[in-house]
Write a protein that holds these residues in place. Sequence first.
Motif, PDB file in Angstrom:
ATOM      1  N   MET A   1      32.544  -6.757  19.584  1.00  7.23           N
ATOM      2  CA  MET A   1      32.588  -5.698  18.601  1.00  7.23           C
ATOM      3  C   MET A   1      33.174  -4.431  19.208  1.00  7.23           C
ATOM      4  O   MET A   1      34.042  -3.819  18.609  1.00  7.23           O
ATOM      5  CB  MET A   1      31.192  -5.421  18.056  1.00  7.23           C
ATOM      6  N   VAL A   2      32.715  -4.064  20.372  1.00  7.19           N
ATOM      7  CA  VAL A   2      33.162  -2.817  20.992  1.00  7.19           C
ATOM      8  C   VAL A   2      34.664  -2.866  21.259  1.00  7.19           C
ATOM      9  O   VAL A   2      35.373  -1.886  21.043  1.00  7.19           O
ATOM     10  CB  VAL A   2      32.365  -2.548  22.292  1.00  7.19           C
ATOM     11  N   ALA A  64      34.910  -6.662  10.480  1.00  2.00           N
ATOM     12  CA  ALA A  64      34.276  -7.990  10.512  1.00  2.00           C
ATOM     13  C   ALA A  64      33.369  -8.137  11.728  1.00  2.00           C
ATOM     14  O   ALA A  64      32.273  -8.712  11.621  1.00  2.00           O
ATOM     15  CB  ALA A  64      35.351  -9.075  10.521  1.00  2.00           C
ATOM     16  N   SER A  65      33.789  -7.617  12.870  1.00  2.00           N
ATOM     17  CA  SER A  65      32.935  -7.735  14.052  1.00  2.00           C
ATOM     18  C   SER A  65      31.692  -6.858  13.927  1.00  2.00           C
ATOM     19  O   SER A  65      30.610  -7.250  14.377  1.00  2.00           O
ATOM     20  CB  SER A  65      33.711  -7.403  15.324  1.00  2.00           C
ATOM     21  N   ASP A  70      25.871  -6.700  12.910  1.00  4.61           N
ATOM     22  CA  ASP A  70      24.781  -6.216  12.065  1.00  4.61           C
ATOM     23  C   ASP A  70      23.954  -7.387  11.531  1.00  4.61           C
ATOM     24  O   ASP A  70      22.724  -7.306  11.467  1.00  4.61           O
ATOM     25  CB  ASP A  70      25.350  -5.381  10.921  1.00  4.61           C
ATOM     26  N   GLU A  71      24.621  -8.477  11.173  1.00  5.13           N
ATOM     27  CA  GLU A  71      23.900  -9.645  10.676  1.00  5.13           C
ATOM     28  C   GLU A  71      23.032 -10.265  11.771  1.00  5.13           C
ATOM     29  O   GLU A  71      21.884 -10.640  11.530  1.00  5.13           O
ATOM     30  CB  GLU A  71      24.886 -10.683  10.135  1.00  5.13           C
ATOM     31  N   ARG A  72      23.570 -10.348  12.994  1.00  2.00           N
ATOM     32  CA  ARG A  72      22.768 -10.861  14.116  1.00  2.00           C
ATOM     33  C   ARG A  72      21.562  -9.967  14.371  1.00  2.00           C
ATOM     34  O   ARG A  72      20.454 -10.442  14.615  1.00  2.00           O
ATOM     35  CB  ARG A  72      23.615 -10.943  15.385  1.00  2.00           C
ATOM     36  N   ARG A  73      21.765  -8.661  14.303  1.00  2.00           N
ATOM     37  CA  ARG A  73      20.663  -7.720  14.526  1.00  2.00           C
ATOM     38  C   ARG A  73      19.599  -7.872  13.447  1.00  2.00           C
ATOM     39  O   ARG A  73      18.397  -7.856  13.727  1.00  2.00           O
ATOM     40  CB  ARG A  73      21.218  -6.289  14.536  1.00  2.00           C
ATOM     41  N   ARG A  74      20.032  -8.033  12.206  1.00  5.15           N
ATOM     42  CA  ARG A  74      19.087  -8.221  11.110  1.00  5.15           C
ATOM     43  C   ARG A  74      18.282  -9.510  11.281  1.00  5.15           C
ATOM     44  O   ARG A  74      17.067  -9.531  11.054  1.00  5.15           O
ATOM     45  CB  ARG A  74      19.856  -8.261   9.782  1.00  5.15           C
ATOM     46  N   THR A  75      18.962 -10.578  11.678  1.00  3.38           N
ATOM     47  CA  THR A  75      18.282 -11.859  11.893  1.00  3.38           C
ATOM     48  C   THR A  75      17.274 -11.754  13.031  1.00  3.38           C
ATOM     49  O   THR A  75      16.137 -12.229  12.910  1.00  3.38           O
ATOM     50  CB  THR A  75      19.316 -12.959  12.210  1.00  3.38           C
ATOM     51  N   ASP A  76      17.685 -11.135  14.129  1.00  6.16           N
ATOM     52  CA  ASP A  76      16.767 -10.972  15.264  1.00  6.16           C
ATOM     53  C   ASP A  76      15.551 -10.129  14.884  1.00  6.16           C
ATOM     54  O   ASP A  76      14.426 -10.424  15.281  1.00  6.16           O
ATOM     55  CB  ASP A  76      17.490 -10.334  16.452  1.00  6.16           C
ATOM     56  N   GLU A  91      14.461 -21.445  13.177  1.00  4.14           N
ATOM     57  CA  GLU A  91      15.574 -21.798  14.055  1.00  4.14           C
ATOM     58  C   GLU A  91      16.838 -21.136  13.545  1.00  4.14           C
ATOM     59  O   GLU A  91      17.023 -20.941  12.361  1.00  4.14           O
ATOM     60  CB  GLU A  91      15.756 -23.314  14.112  1.00  4.14           C
ATOM     61  N   ARG A  92      17.730 -20.842  14.470  1.00  4.11           N
ATOM     62  CA  ARG A  92      19.019 -20.244  14.095  1.00  4.11           C
ATOM     63  C   ARG A  92      19.935 -21.276  13.589  1.00  4.11           C
ATOM     64  O   ARG A  92      20.391 -22.180  13.800  1.00  4.11           O
ATOM     65  CB  ARG A  92      19.638 -19.524  15.279  1.00  4.11           C
TER      66      ARG A  92
END
Length: 92
Positions: A1-2, A64-65, A70-76, A91-92
Amino acid sequence: MVRDVLAYLVARLLLAAALAAVVYVVGHLLSPDFPITVAVLFAIVLAFPLGIVVFAPLRHRATASIAAYDERRRTDRAQLQARLRGDEPTER
């Protein structure tokens, strides 16, 4: 992302710098005492819409990145809250 966000940022800054140089050279040809601040401000105004059009693929990739991050952060976060409540981890 960065990496994607930095690539877009650097491209926009380089566009503004190149436009400032062009505006300054043209302004200096018209008037030898053309102020550089006017060239920089004019270049910034031109770089806003031009950068959106010219660097659309970079912008889309950066967006998109950011969305994926953001989606990974929300899931975590949801998994952490579930563990804190004592629910079974999903499970992921």
